[in-house]
Design a protein around this motif. Structure first.
Motif, PDB file in Angstrom:
ATOM      1  N   ASP A 126       3.061   7.910  -3.829  1.00 56.97           N
ATOM      2  CA  ASP A 126       4.522   7.961  -3.817  1.00 56.97           C
ATOM      3  C   ASP A 126       5.116   6.601  -4.193  1.00 56.97           C
ATOM      4  OD1 ASP A 126       4.806  10.599  -3.213  1.00 56.97           O
ATOM      5  OD2 ASP A 126       5.298  10.327  -1.100  1.00 56.97           O
ATOM      6  N   THR A 137      10.613   8.008  -2.890  1.00 63.52           N
ATOM      7  CA  THR A 137      10.371   8.696  -1.614  1.00 63.52           C
ATOM      8  C   THR A 137      11.046   7.975  -0.468  1.00 63.52           C
ATOM      9  OG1 THR A 137       8.254   9.543  -2.418  1.00 63.52           O
ATOM     10  CG2 THR A 137       8.581   9.522  -0.039  1.00 63.52           C
ATOM     11  N   VAL A 156       4.734  11.319   3.764  1.00 63.71           N
ATOM     12  CA  VAL A 156       4.501  10.483   2.586  1.00 63.71           C
ATOM     13  C   VAL A 156       3.190  10.909   1.928  1.00 63.71           C
ATOM     14  CG1 VAL A 156       4.009   8.140   1.797  1.00 63.71           C
ATOM     15  CG2 VAL A 156       5.825   8.540   3.467  1.00 63.71           C
TER      16      VAL A 156
END
Length: 278
Positions: A125, A189, A121
């Protein structure tokens, strides 16, 4: 009386009513949402004809109308919600609705088509959670288990975005209705979603979540419930339909076929699992 206390007597009643021969054909309407379980519900409706019951299955595209329709008497039973969602709907709208019996418990997971591990990550995001106050908390607790955020102590299953006390990656959360979460995997994401919705949308492998819920510890709090208006608590046709869904081996096979993976669901009405809910 707490809602959960209606479940055990209703399960006993289902067994009693299942043996009744209904002299005149009866007609009931059940409201559902888009789910792999629909095939099993449709099959149970067909099998109910053998017991003199005509079951009309009505599919709703959102999570609010099925309770409104039930409260207004437009349908006789619905099957789409777990107990925290039902309790929230009752508190907000004053519905006189009663859960009769357990159904299938859908797992919830964090899905992605862009990363394969949470350490991938990136700062800033965009991630997705449910927009309703019950399922949002369930998703946020998954994000916390993934190590991506920290929630306020005591936030529990009803956590909201306002309960986030640490967001080191400065994640941007978007809120969407539950059924739509499975369809945004190309745009975010990570997304909270049900395997059943992922399966229905065909956007990913339902078993590919990076993290799944562990609801057994909550006594199957998030198992779906068969819910009726109070006037239908003793409706024999409703109880017979529930009994068919829970106990007919052909329906059980349809559920297994629909999910294709036993890790994605649980049959919360089975004796060992019901005991955990007490």
């Amino acid at each position: 009386m707490p809602l959960a206390q209606f479940l055990r007597p209703a399960l006993l009643a289902a067994t009693l009513f299942s043996g009744l021969a209904l002299a005149d054909p009866q007609h009931i309407k059940i409201g559902i949402n888009d789910s792999p379980q629909n095939a099993a519900i449709e099959l149970a409706a067909q099998l109910a004809k053998e017991k003199g019951i005509e079951v009309e299955v009505l599919s709703f595209s959102d999570w609010n109308t099925p309770n409104l329709a039930l409260a207004n008497g437009d349908i006789d039973i619905n099957y789409f919600q777990h107990q925290p969602f039902l309790e929230n709907a009752i508190a907000q709208n004053g519905y006189d609705l009663v859960p009769l019996a357990y159904g299938v418990e859908n797992k919830v997971g964090l899905y992605s088509k862009k990363i394969t591990a949470f350490n991938q990550v990136k700062d800033g995001d965009t991630v997705a959670v449910a927009d309703d106050p019950v399922n949002q908390g369930r998703g946020l607790n998954l994000y916390q288990r993934a190590g991506l955020i920290t929630l306020r102590d005591g936030a529990g299953p009803k956590a909201s975005l306002q309960d986030i006390t640490a967001n080191p990656h400065k994640l941007k959360f978007i809120e969407l209705p539950g059924p739509q979460l499975a369809r945004v995997l190309d745009d975010v994401t990570l997304a909270q979603s049900y395997p059943s919705h992922i399966l229905a949308a065909g956007t990913a492998d339902p078993g590919s979540a990076l993290l799944f819920s562990q609801d057994e510890a909550n006594g199957h709090l998030y198992a779906l419930r068969f819910v009726v208006a109070r006037k239908n608590v003793d409706n024999p046709a409703v109880h017979t339909f529930i009994d068919i869904f829970q106990n007919d081996p052909r329906v059980r096979t349809a559920i297994e076929k629909a999910y294709g993976n036993p890790k994605l669901y649980a049959l919360a009405w089975l004796p060992a699992q019901k005991e955990a809910a007490r």
